[in-house]
Design a protein around this motif. Sequence first.
Motif: not given
Length: 282
Positions: A228-236
């Motif tokens: 969930e945190e990964l999907l809400t990152m500004d960038e990946v």
Amino acid sequence: MTHIWVNDQLMNRNEAKIDAEDRGYQFGDGVYEVIKVYKGNLFEMEAHINRFYRSADELRIIIPYTKDVLHKMVYDLVEADQLNTGHVYMQVTRGVAERQHYFPDEASATFTAYTQVSDRPVEQFEQGVKTVLYDDIRWLRCDIKSLNLLGAVLAKQAAHEADCAEAILHREDIVTEGSSSNVYGVKNGIVYTHPANNLILKGITRDVVFRCAKEQGIEIVEEAMTVEELLTMDEVFFTSTGAEVSPIIQINDTIIGDGEPGETTRKLQQAFEAKVQESITI
């Protein structure tokens, strides 16, 4: 690729033979490394060789060369193939012995190495890629760069079938890494990535990016992220020897940020490129 090292012999590939009872073939009992070559120069060669020996030590495989000798063997291979841009693949197995699971007393290591021509994925750097999530079903010693890659193969196949460049692995809800890469999220200019423990491979490109981030004043936090945190990152973004620093603009159906490579990723790409150019001119 026309030449290949088989133990102490540098030969034409069509002359090379590996015994059917080599333990790398039967058990995946070995380790490997992939080293990037830019304009004939071996990038981060010392770090790759050190990790190669470390992986072998963890499996109690004795590499039959000193690090200096191995370095020269790889350099001679690049020279023989006149490789400009591409990769060197090298591996060592426990060797040839009658098939049995425990370590054979009489086996001696088998070393092989060859080159591969490969252009840099410039379009991927500029536009970013789509990825899929995939259960991390690998063993618990991912810090060893072993030949046992079926978990990664299945994940990469899932990405391929979804027309994606990479699969992002997770153990239950915790993001670990990519099928053949390290994965990072950026939030408010801070980079987050899984700590370098037994659940991920401590990437050589990862180490270079850490150095680049320090030089650019970018904070990196080694802290596991949830899906969930990964999907809400500004960038990946993700890194590897082949992918270098590549933006991720979509994970499954979720668009990351505004769907474009982000500012922090761009800064790290530029800093990494400077390291590449520095290695070429040395």
